[in-house]
Write a protein that holds these residues in place. Structure first.
Motif, PDB file in Angstrom:
ATOM      1  N   UNK A 247       0.853  -1.185   0.000  1.00 11.12           N
ATOM      2  CA  UNK A 247       0.000   0.000   0.000  1.00 11.12           C
ATOM      3  C   UNK A 247       0.892   1.240   0.000  1.00 11.12           C
ATOM      4  N   UNK A 248       0.729   2.089  -0.994  1.00 17.46           N
ATOM      5  CA  UNK A 248       1.664   3.208  -1.148  1.00 17.46           C
ATOM      6  C   UNK A 248       1.637   4.129   0.067  1.00 17.46           C
TER       7      UNK A 248
ATOM      8  N   UNK B 103       7.722  -3.955  -8.273  1.00 20.10           N
ATOM      9  CA  UNK B 103       6.712  -3.850  -7.221  1.00 20.10           C
ATOM     10  C   UNK B 103       5.386  -3.392  -7.809  1.00 20.10           C
ATOM     11  N   UNK B 104       4.307  -3.912  -7.246  1.00 17.98           N
ATOM     12  CA  UNK B 104       2.972  -3.419  -7.560  1.00 17.98           C
ATOM     13  C   UNK B 104       2.402  -2.788  -6.308  1.00 17.98           C
ATOM     14  N   UNK B 105       1.962  -1.550  -6.426  1.00 17.69           N
ATOM     15  CA  UNK B 105       1.489  -0.810  -5.255  1.00 17.69           C
ATOM     16  C   UNK B 105       0.012  -0.491  -5.394  1.00 17.69           C
ATOM     17  N   UNK B 106      -0.690  -0.611  -4.268  1.00 15.03           N
ATOM     18  CA  UNK B 106      -2.099  -0.238  -4.222  1.00 15.03           C
ATOM     19  C   UNK B 106      -2.221   1.275  -4.089  1.00 15.03           C
TER      20      UNK B 106
ATOM     21  N   UNK C 139       2.339  -3.028   4.644  1.00 13.70           N
ATOM     22  CA  UNK C 139       2.568  -1.641   5.080  1.00 13.70           C
ATOM     23  C   UNK C 139       3.849  -1.639   5.926  1.00 13.70           C
ATOM     24  N   UNK C 140       5.006  -1.712   5.291  1.00 15.98           N
ATOM     25  CA  UNK C 140       6.242  -2.083   6.003  1.00 15.98           C
ATOM     26  C   UNK C 140       6.613  -1.281   7.244  1.00 15.98           C
ATOM     27  N   UNK C 141       6.532   0.070   7.258  1.00 12.11           N
ATOM     28  CA  UNK C 141       6.938   0.745   8.490  1.00 12.11           C
ATOM     29  C   UNK C 141       5.974   0.517   9.651  1.00 12.11           C
TER      30      UNK C 141
END
Length: 329
Positions: free
Chosen positions: A14-15, A89-92, A274-276
């Motif tokens: 998710x961007x 990468x593919x981002x939402x 949502x990495x962070x």
């Protein structure tokens, strides 16, 4: 085994959810927005459960108010992904947060993100494609507007359509119109399911929305007949183990079903979500899978190839990424 040098393909990012906390704090300071309550004493995002996470997510996103903000965000996110070894990468992307689902405004936001993605490809060697996602707890009427935004901008860069948010809000069938609209525009389909709701939601995503990929989908493991069907039909799961563990879907990595699903023939991929928010990266996901399930380079190569095969990009882009994989150190 070092996972640092392994090239990685990510399909579920998710961007807005990938925004580093320092980036959001900087934007908030520029705009004089007080969102200090969303961070802990270490400057990290803080939340208590999944539903509180959604609130914090949307509070952080409130600082993103212009195409330029999203251009800067996209560049920052892709720099971090590239540093973790991601080559594709593919981002939402959510028109809800990019111009309030107005098609004209959405075009401007999208152009800004594409500009940043092009720069990242030139400078960092990472390729990005976009998947428009409607937000389930915003309701099916807003999802229709989101689908129209997606349909009007579908093409070589914007390649997919999906749904995220609170899985317990409404039924997936409520969003059939939006998915039909996206499909008719040539977009490929994915849906969050089988994370907070059980295997029946995975079955609904496949049978009702006709998705070829499922975001998360891990709770399919509770219905082995469904697992075998996913394997037989080649339905791909966008698995985010670190996210599932941090949010409490599973108590620890050893309890996560990704290896059981893979062993039973399901096509699984690995992503950060949502990495962070979840204190992770693609490098950490790979390392934890190696440490927990003893995955070796052969398994990771299989996962990466599966991910690239399942990517929603065109054939020329896939071939280009394939060559990067072949040139790995």
């Amino acid at each position: 085994m070092s996972v640092t040098t392994l090239p990685k393909v990510e399909l579920h990012l998710h961007i807005e959810g990938a925004a580093p906390p320092s980036f959001i704090r900087g934007l908030a300071a520029e705009k004089k927005i007080d969102i200090s309550g969303i961070f802990n004493e270490r400057g990290e995002y803080k939340y208590t459960d999944f539903w509180h996470f959604l609130e914090i997510y949307e509070a952080a996103t409130s600082t993103l108010q212009s195409p330029e903000d999203f251009r800067r965000l996209t560049r920052a996110v892709l720099a971090e992904s590239a540093a973790s070894g991601v080559v594709y990468t593919e981002a939402f992307l959510s028109p809800d947060f990019c111009g309030g689902r107005d098609v004209g405004a959405w075009r401007e936001y999208l152009a800004a993100m594409i500009e940043a993605a092009d720069e990242a490809e030139r400078q960092d060697g990472i390729t990005m494609r976009g998947i428009v996602t409607c937000i389930r707890h915003f309701g099916p009427e807003k999802a229709k507007e989101t689908a129209i935004c997606a349909a009007e901008t579908a093409g070589d860069w914007l390649t997919g359509f999906g749904i995220g948010g609170d899985e317990r809000a409404g039924e997936l069938s409520d969003f059939s119109w939006a998915f039909d609209c996206a499909r008719e525009a040539g977009l490929r389909l994915t849906a969050h399911a089988g994370e907070w709701t059980g295997p029946e939601s995975v079955r609904e995503a496949v049978d009702v929305l006709h998705c070829e990929r499922i975001g998360h989908g891990v709770r399919a493991i509770e219905d082995l007949a469904l697992v075998d069907r996913l394997a037989e039909d080649g339905i791909v799961l966008e698995v985010c183990p670190g996210s599932n563990v941090v949010l409490g879907v599973y108590p620890d990595w050893r309890s996560h079903p990704i290896e059981k699903l893979r062993a039973r023939g399901v096509k699984v991929t690995v992503s950060t979500d949502d990495p962070p928010f979840f204190h992770t990266s693609m490098e950490r996901e790979f390392q934890m899978l190696h440490d927990t399930f003893d995955w070796d380079e052969g398994v990771f190569d299989e996962i990466t190839r599966t991910s690239l095969d399942a990517a929603f990009c065109d054939g020329e882009t896939r071939s280009r990424i394939e060559k990067r994989l072949e040139r790995r150190p």
